[in-house]
Design a protein around this motif. Structure first.
Motif, PDB file in Angstrom:
ATOM      1  N   TYR A 189       4.231   3.201 -12.726  1.00 13.66           N
ATOM      2  CA  TYR A 189       4.372   1.859 -12.163  1.00 13.66           C
ATOM      3  C   TYR A 189       3.268   1.588 -11.149  1.00 13.66           C
ATOM      4  O   TYR A 189       2.613   0.533 -11.181  1.00 13.66           O
ATOM      5  CB  TYR A 189       5.744   1.715 -11.509  1.00 13.66           C
ATOM      6  CG  TYR A 189       5.875   0.502 -10.620  1.00 13.66           C
ATOM      7  CD1 TYR A 189       6.138  -0.757 -11.160  1.00 13.66           C
ATOM      8  CD2 TYR A 189       5.721   0.612  -9.240  1.00 13.66           C
ATOM      9  CE1 TYR A 189       6.249  -1.875 -10.346  1.00 13.66           C
ATOM     10  CE2 TYR A 189       5.837  -0.501  -8.420  1.00 13.66           C
ATOM     11  CZ  TYR A 189       6.095  -1.740  -8.971  1.00 13.66           C
ATOM     12  OH  TYR A 189       6.196  -2.842  -8.153  1.00 13.66           O
ATOM     13  N   CYS A 190       3.055   2.536 -10.234  1.00 16.39           N
ATOM     14  CA  CYS A 190       2.054   2.320  -9.185  1.00 16.39           C
ATOM     15  C   CYS A 190       0.636   2.256  -9.750  1.00 16.39           C
ATOM     16  O   CYS A 190      -0.199   1.488  -9.263  1.00 16.39           O
ATOM     17  CB  CYS A 190       2.149   3.431  -8.139  1.00 16.39           C
ATOM     18  SG  CYS A 190       3.610   3.313  -7.067  1.00 16.39           S
ATOM     19  N   GLY A 221      -1.673  -0.313  -5.709  1.00 14.79           N
ATOM     20  CA  GLY A 221      -1.335   1.100  -5.621  1.00 14.79           C
ATOM     21  C   GLY A 221      -1.985   1.937  -6.697  1.00 14.79           C
ATOM     22  O   GLY A 221      -2.328   1.441  -7.769  1.00 14.79           O
ATOM     23  N   ASP A 222      -2.175   3.218  -6.383  1.00 17.68           N
ATOM     24  CA  ASP A 222      -2.737   4.164  -7.339  1.00 17.68           C
ATOM     25  C   ASP A 222      -1.710   5.195  -7.789  1.00 17.68           C
ATOM     26  O   ASP A 222      -1.746   5.664  -8.914  1.00 17.68           O
ATOM     27  CB  ASP A 222      -3.936   4.892  -6.719  1.00 17.68           C
ATOM     28  CG  ASP A 222      -5.062   3.925  -6.357  1.00 17.68           C
ATOM     29  OD1 ASP A 222      -5.277   2.969  -7.122  1.00 17.68           O
ATOM     30  OD2 ASP A 222      -5.703   4.125  -5.314  1.00 17.68           O
ATOM     31  N   ARG A 223      -0.802   5.558  -6.883  1.00 21.67           N
ATOM     32  CA  ARG A 223       0.200   6.565  -7.203  1.00 21.67           C
ATOM     33  C   ARG A 223       1.420   6.356  -6.318  1.00 21.67           C
ATOM     34  O   ARG A 223       1.371   5.649  -5.305  1.00 21.67           O
ATOM     35  CB  ARG A 223      -0.356   7.969  -6.982  1.00 21.67           C
ATOM     36  CG  ARG A 223      -0.745   8.241  -5.532  1.00 21.67           C
ATOM     37  CD  ARG A 223      -1.077   9.693  -5.297  1.00 21.67           C
ATOM     38  NE  ARG A 223      -1.326   9.959  -3.880  1.00 21.67           N
ATOM     39  CZ  ARG A 223      -1.192  11.150  -3.316  1.00 21.67           C
ATOM     40  NH1 ARG A 223      -0.816  12.182  -4.053  1.00 21.67           N
ATOM     41  NH2 ARG A 223      -1.435  11.322  -2.027  1.00 21.67           N
ATOM     42  N   ALA A 224       2.534   6.982  -6.705  1.00 27.73           N
ATOM     43  CA  ALA A 224       3.763   6.897  -5.918  1.00 27.73           C
ATOM     44  C   ALA A 224       3.820   8.073  -4.953  1.00 27.73           C
ATOM     45  O   ALA A 224       3.546   9.212  -5.331  1.00 27.73           O
ATOM     46  CB  ALA A 224       4.979   6.902  -6.834  1.00 27.73           C
ATOM     47  N   LYS A 245       6.777   4.685  -1.986  1.00 26.82           N
ATOM     48  CA  LYS A 245       5.746   3.664  -1.797  1.00 26.82           C
ATOM     49  C   LYS A 245       4.617   3.880  -2.801  1.00 26.82           C
ATOM     50  O   LYS A 245       4.395   4.993  -3.291  1.00 26.82           O
ATOM     51  CB  LYS A 245       5.169   3.726  -0.374  1.00 26.82           C
ATOM     52  CG  LYS A 245       6.181   3.506   0.742  1.00 26.82           C
ATOM     53  CD  LYS A 245       6.663   2.073   0.791  1.00 26.82           C
ATOM     54  CE  LYS A 245       7.535   1.801   2.020  1.00 26.82           C
ATOM     55  NZ  LYS A 245       8.842   2.495   1.959  1.00 26.82           N
ATOM     56  N   CYS A 246       3.913   2.793  -3.099  1.00 25.49           N
ATOM     57  CA  CYS A 246       2.668   2.899  -3.862  1.00 25.49           C
ATOM     58  C   CYS A 246       1.533   3.085  -2.859  1.00 25.49           C
ATOM     59  O   CYS A 246       1.416   2.320  -1.894  1.00 25.49           O
ATOM     60  CB  CYS A 246       2.422   1.646  -4.694  1.00 25.49           C
ATOM     61  SG  CYS A 246       3.502   1.471  -6.129  1.00 25.49           S
ATOM     62  N   GLY A 272      -8.433   4.272   5.301  1.00 26.80           N
ATOM     63  CA  GLY A 272      -7.383   5.239   5.022  1.00 26.80           C
ATOM     64  C   GLY A 272      -6.384   4.718   3.999  1.00 26.80           C
ATOM     65  O   GLY A 272      -6.575   3.647   3.410  1.00 26.80           O
ATOM     66  N   PRO A 273      -5.292   5.456   3.783  1.00 24.54           N
ATOM     67  CA  PRO A 273      -4.314   5.049   2.772  1.00 24.54           C
ATOM     68  C   PRO A 273      -3.570   3.776   3.159  1.00 24.54           C
ATOM     69  O   PRO A 273      -3.305   3.526   4.335  1.00 24.54           O
ATOM     70  CB  PRO A 273      -3.365   6.252   2.699  1.00 24.54           C
ATOM     71  CG  PRO A 273      -3.526   6.948   4.004  1.00 24.54           C
ATOM     72  CD  PRO A 273      -4.945   6.734   4.423  1.00 24.54           C
ATOM     73  N   VAL A 274      -3.259   2.990   2.142  1.00 23.41           N
ATOM     74  CA  VAL A 274      -2.487   1.757   2.316  1.00 23.41           C
ATOM     75  C   VAL A 274      -1.237   1.881   1.453  1.00 23.41           C
ATOM     76  O   VAL A 274      -1.305   2.314   0.296  1.00 23.41           O
ATOM     77  CB  VAL A 274      -3.306   0.521   1.900  1.00 23.41           C
ATOM     78  CG1 VAL A 274      -2.456  -0.743   2.011  1.00 23.41           C
ATOM     79  CG2 VAL A 274      -4.560   0.404   2.752  1.00 23.41           C
ATOM     80  N   TYR A 275      -0.091   1.503   2.010  1.00 26.50           N
ATOM     81  CA  TYR A 275       1.179   1.655   1.306  1.00 26.50           C
ATOM     82  C   TYR A 275       1.803   0.290   1.021  1.00 26.50           C
ATOM     83  O   TYR A 275       1.768  -0.607   1.865  1.00 26.50           O
ATOM     84  CB  TYR A 275       2.148   2.499   2.131  1.00 26.50           C
ATOM     85  CG  TYR A 275       1.621   3.878   2.443  1.00 26.50           C
ATOM     86  CD1 TYR A 275       1.668   4.891   1.495  1.00 26.50           C
ATOM     87  CD2 TYR A 275       1.043   4.156   3.685  1.00 26.50           C
ATOM     88  CE1 TYR A 275       1.167   6.153   1.770  1.00 26.50           C
ATOM     89  CE2 TYR A 275       0.544   5.411   3.973  1.00 26.50           C
ATOM     90  CZ  TYR A 275       0.607   6.407   3.009  1.00 26.50           C
ATOM     91  OH  TYR A 275       0.108   7.653   3.288  1.00 26.50           O
ATOM     92  N   SER A 276       2.369   0.172  -0.161  1.00 21.70           N
ATOM     93  CA  SER A 276       3.070  -1.052  -0.545  1.00 21.70           C
ATOM     94  C   SER A 276       4.409  -0.668  -1.168  1.00 21.70           C
ATOM     95  O   SER A 276       4.564   0.434  -1.698  1.00 21.70           O
ATOM     96  CB  SER A 276       2.235  -1.875  -1.531  1.00 21.70           C
ATOM     97  OG  SER A 276       1.933  -1.112  -2.687  1.00 21.70           O
ATOM     98  N   PRO A 277       5.391  -1.566  -1.111  1.00 22.19           N
ATOM     99  CA  PRO A 277       6.728  -1.229  -1.618  1.00 22.19           C
ATOM    100  C   PRO A 277       6.727  -0.984  -3.128  1.00 22.19           C
ATOM    101  O   PRO A 277       5.920  -1.546  -3.868  1.00 22.19           O
ATOM    102  CB  PRO A 277       7.563  -2.464  -1.266  1.00 22.19           C
ATOM    103  CG  PRO A 277       6.793  -3.178  -0.208  1.00 22.19           C
ATOM    104  CD  PRO A 277       5.351  -2.902  -0.498  1.00 22.19           C
TER     105      PRO A 277
END
Length: 201
Positions: A134-135, A141-144, A155-156, A163-168
């Protein structure tokens, strides 16, 4: 072969063709199609009070602000745990004709105690959602990745110069993508076990 024999053979062949046509019609009729799985369907609210009373308790009581704060109140005033799945199966007994259907509970929002609903699956198949898949197909997103200890902490993750960015993660969409069916639905069996997500159809 005599004329009468050939005529009889032709009659038998004609009868067979009619029978084959009838079978083909039945196989493609709406009745036959309706026998195939159509996906998970929502039945409605769960009757927790009725279920608790059926177990010899006084009623169902809510002692907090989450779905897990529902309890059965015993006759001596104690709170006991209850099973949402068993309560749903008690509430909708007519939806359990056999192994082809399975009634289960689904908590739409853990922090909304009234959001416990009952659903019916068309099969007893249980699949874990492919969150990485899905991610990887999600624009943000690239991975979960797991950022906590509950089912809501997936998060994705994507990378940025800072740095890393997180999305629901939308687990419902992940289940529909995993099962390749819009009728798939998501549920968790233990809020405090991030790996307890299930996809049902």
């Amino acid at each position: 072969m005599s004329r009468m024999t050939r005529s009889a053979v032709r009659g038998i062949l004609a009868t067979l063709m009619v029978l084959l046509g009838a079978v083909a019609t039945l196989m493609t009729s709406p009745t036959a199609a309706s026998a195939s799985p159509i996906g998970a369907t929502e039945l409605g609210a769960v009757d927790l009070g009725g279920y608790c009373r059926s177990q010899g308790n006084v009623d169902a009581v809510l002692s907090g602000g989450t779905a897990y704060d529902w309890h059965c109140r015993t006759r001596d005033g104690q709170n006991t745990d209850l099973s949402f799945t068993k309560a749903c199966q008690w509430t909708y007994p007519g939806e359990l004709p056999g192994s082809a259907a399975f009634v289960f509970d689904r908590i739409d929002n853990f922090y909304a105690p009234a959001s416990v609903q009952c659903w019916k699956a068309s099969t007893d198949e249980v699949t874990a959602p492919a969150l990485d898949g899905y991610c990887s197909h999600h624009p943000t997103g690239d991975r979960a990745v797991l950022t906590g200890n509950t089912v809501y902490d997936w998060k994705c993750e994507s990378q940025s110069p800072n740095g890393p960015v997180y999305s629901p993660v939308n687990v419902l969409q992940a289940c529909q993508q995993t099962k390749m069916r819009n009728s798939a639905v998501d549920r968790f069996t233990n809020f405090y076990d991030p790996y307890s997500w299930q996809c049902r159809v």
